[in-house]
Design a protein around this motif. Sequence first.
Motif, short mmCIF file in Angstrom:
data_model
loop_
_atom_site.label_atom_id
_atom_site.label_comp_id
_atom_site.label_asym_id
_atom_site.label_seq_id
_atom_site.Cartn_x
_atom_site.Cartn_y
_atom_site.Cartn_z
N PRO A 155 -22.65 -17.29 18.18
CA PRO A 155 -21.45 -16.75 16.98
C PRO A 155 -19.92 -17.93 17.01
CG PRO A 155 -22.40 -14.70 17.63
CD PRO A 155 -22.43 -16.18 18.78
N GLN A 156 -19.20 -17.82 17.72
CA GLN A 156 -17.57 -17.98 17.86
C GLN A 156 -18.07 -19.34 17.32
OE1 GLN A 156 -19.36 -17.89 20.87
NE2 GLN A 156 -18.59 -19.70 21.71
N ARG B 269 -18.54 -9.12 4.05
CA ARG B 269 -18.51 -8.35 5.05
C ARG B 269 -18.75 -7.28 4.43
NH1 ARG B 269 -20.56 -5.63 7.95
NH2 ARG B 269 -19.59 -4.82 10.02
N PRO C 22 -18.85 -15.42 10.19
CA PRO C 22 -18.27 -14.70 11.14
C PRO C 22 -19.08 -13.49 9.96
CG PRO C 22 -16.40 -15.88 10.73
CD PRO C 22 -17.88 -16.67 9.68
N GLU C 23 -19.07 -13.11 8.76
CA GLU C 23 -19.10 -12.07 8.59
C GLU C 23 -20.53 -11.81 8.15
OE1 GLU C 23 -15.95 -11.30 4.36
OE2 GLU C 23 -15.12 -11.58 5.27
N LEU D 266 -22.91 -13.04 9.45
CA LEU D 266 -23.53 -12.66 10.98
C LEU D 266 -23.10 -10.78 11.05
CD1 LEU D 266 -22.74 -15.46 13.40
CD2 LEU D 266 -25.15 -14.89 13.01
N GLU D 267 -22.27 -10.48 10.68
CA GLU D 267 -21.26 -8.87 11.42
C GLU D 267 -22.55 -8.44 10.48
OE1 GLU D 267 -17.35 -8.46 11.26
OE2 GLU D 267 -17.22 -10.55 12.70
N TRP D 268 -21.81 -8.50 9.34
CA TRP D 268 -23.53 -8.22 7.74
C TRP D 268 -24.66 -8.00 8.17
CZ3 TRP D 268 -27.41 -8.07 4.12
CH2 TRP D 268 -27.18 -7.57 3.35
N LYS E 114 -26.31 -7.58 11.27
CA LYS E 114 -26.32 -7.21 12.43
C LYS E 114 -25.94 -5.71 11.90
CE LYS E 114 -24.40 -8.08 17.52
NZ LYS E 114 -23.43 -8.72 18.03
N GLU E 115 -25.76 -5.44 11.13
CA GLU E 115 -25.06 -4.18 10.94
C GLU E 115 -25.93 -3.78 10.22
OE1 GLU E 115 -21.38 -3.08 9.02
OE2 GLU E 115 -22.66 -1.18 8.19
N TRP F 247 -31.52 -13.79 15.66
CA TRP F 247 -30.45 -15.35 15.54
C TRP F 247 -31.26 -16.28 15.54
CZ3 TRP F 247 -30.76 -18.85 19.08
CH2 TRP F 247 -31.31 -18.31 20.15
#
Lengths: 174, 174
Positions: free
Chosen positions: A94-95, B63, B98-99, B101-103, B105-106, B113
């Motif tokens: 991801p980074q 996000r 990245p937002e 991806l985090e969203w 994941k949550e 992925w």
Amino acid sequence: MKKSIAVDMDGVIADTETHFLNWYEREYGVRIGVHEIQGREENEMFPDKTVARKFAFTPGFFRSLPVMTGAVEALKTLMKSYDVYIVSAAMEFPQSLPEKLEWLKEHFPFISWRNIIFCGDKSIIGTDYMIDDHIKNLDFFKGTTIMFHAFHNVNHNHHQRANNWDEVLKLLVK
Amino acid sequence: MKKSIAVDMDGVIADTETHFLNWYEREYGVRIGVHEIQGREENEMFPDKTVARKFAFTPGFFRSLPVMTGAVEALKTLMKSYDVYIVSAAMEFPQSLPEKLEWLKEHFPFISWRNIIFCGDKSIIGTDYMIDDHIKNLDFFKGTTIMFHAFHNVNHNHHQRANNWDEVLKLLVK
């Protein structure tokens, strides 16, 4: 209508092989020669199998990749006859996503954001051509494949090989 | 082999409509009703055409999106019979990567992925089905389309419409 091409990043327009060997020398003081890794799997290029993944997860690794010789001019040439898409299996790291975008903006500013794809696996990519160094991507592709030379694919010969960008152009531009 | 589905994020598994209206009220003190924006283009949902884009470029916007009603259970159900891919045209908004991806994941931790794609345009997506709220994506898709209801698509009826996730399941799960 133009035919479409999916072009891989790592190992195809970015010289990951040189970058890995440079980072290894910097960190471990040992220069591994290109000839030593021919035919090895990517995770076996270094004596310690965890090293390559460690580098790939290190901030800055993808942002500082050298451009593959001939890639910039070749993509400009291909874009005259094809719709060129950059397709990178980046989701595992991801980074790397913002780094890869910045890298493309710096080295390939003529590629529109509309033509950039970051994915996990590449099985749902529906372009006419795919240029990639990994058989795991090429094997599941429904269109025409071109396997870009890499140390880890030298023993695989069931896809059309191109050893460099000049050879890609010879295959795709009449 | 399972058939594959490309599922859009914004407006399909994420409730962008509610989020936009909430952000507008918070910033401008005016509550715009859902009925007022029916049939408008997305960039015309607010009196000032630049506002929606401004929100979309604001860190935190993606996000903090609410999950679309029924989306989590519906994707779990679809995954029993289909290969489900999340395909988001996120490349226009680099800070969203990245937002998003985090969203995911949550809220959708069961999505690997490997099954996430961030792209510019969606014309090279080669799945069997596409669930999307934008005709600009559905019109160029070669497989079977399902248009998820959104204020901006109420006047378009050339794709199979689903008003909510229950209706998607009725169409796809026998």
